[in-house]
Design an enzyme around this catalytic site. Sequence first.
Site, PDB file in Angstrom:
ATOM      1  N   CYS A  51       0.407  -0.999   0.059  1.00 32.53           N
ATOM      2  CA  CYS A  51       0.141  -0.195   0.010  1.00 32.53           C
ATOM      3  C   CYS A  51       0.953   1.488   0.179  1.00 32.53           C
ATOM      4  CB  CYS A  51      -0.631  -0.123   0.866  1.00 32.53           C
ATOM      5  SG  CYS A  51      -2.282  -1.256   1.501  1.00 32.53           S
ATOM      6  N   GLN A  52       0.312   2.108  -0.755  1.00 32.41           N
ATOM      7  CA  GLN A  52       1.376   3.550  -0.694  1.00 32.41           C
ATOM      8  C   GLN A  52       1.304   4.506   0.549  1.00 32.41           C
ATOM      9  OE1 GLN A  52      -0.302   5.478  -3.544  1.00 32.41           O
ATOM     10  NE2 GLN A  52       1.323   7.352  -3.941  1.00 32.41           N
TER      11      GLN A  52
END
Length: 139
Positions: A51-52
Amino acid sequence: MTIKAIQDEIVDEFSMFDDWMERYEYIIELGKKLPLIKEEYKTDNNLIKGCQSKVWLQGEQADDKVVFTADSDAILTKGIIAILIRVFSNQTPNDIIDADMSFIDKIGLKEHLSPTRANGLVSMIKNIKMYAIAFNAKA
């Protein structure tokens, strides 16, 4: 309520909005309503890789159901994990493992996320299913 029934409810809710700005606002609202995860669960072990933004996911077994809590440092991502928790929390490990994920395409979520957020969505689903597999193996 079954996973399918919850997914159908979400599809119906999203169909009420005319455009994606309204849907993004709705996702953000869902994130704001997400019950807070206990600080003790905000650890590297519970951080979803891929996930960013930071997303913490905690799952525990209560009787024969899996109960999830989560949080994120990004408001849109928090809304996305809130949708997934609504679908999968308080379900059996087998139901989670066998769940059809086509509701995500029906609401158009994946196609309206940036590539990095779409990857994060896939990682969130994978982590939820991994919890279910782990709890299923214990049984």
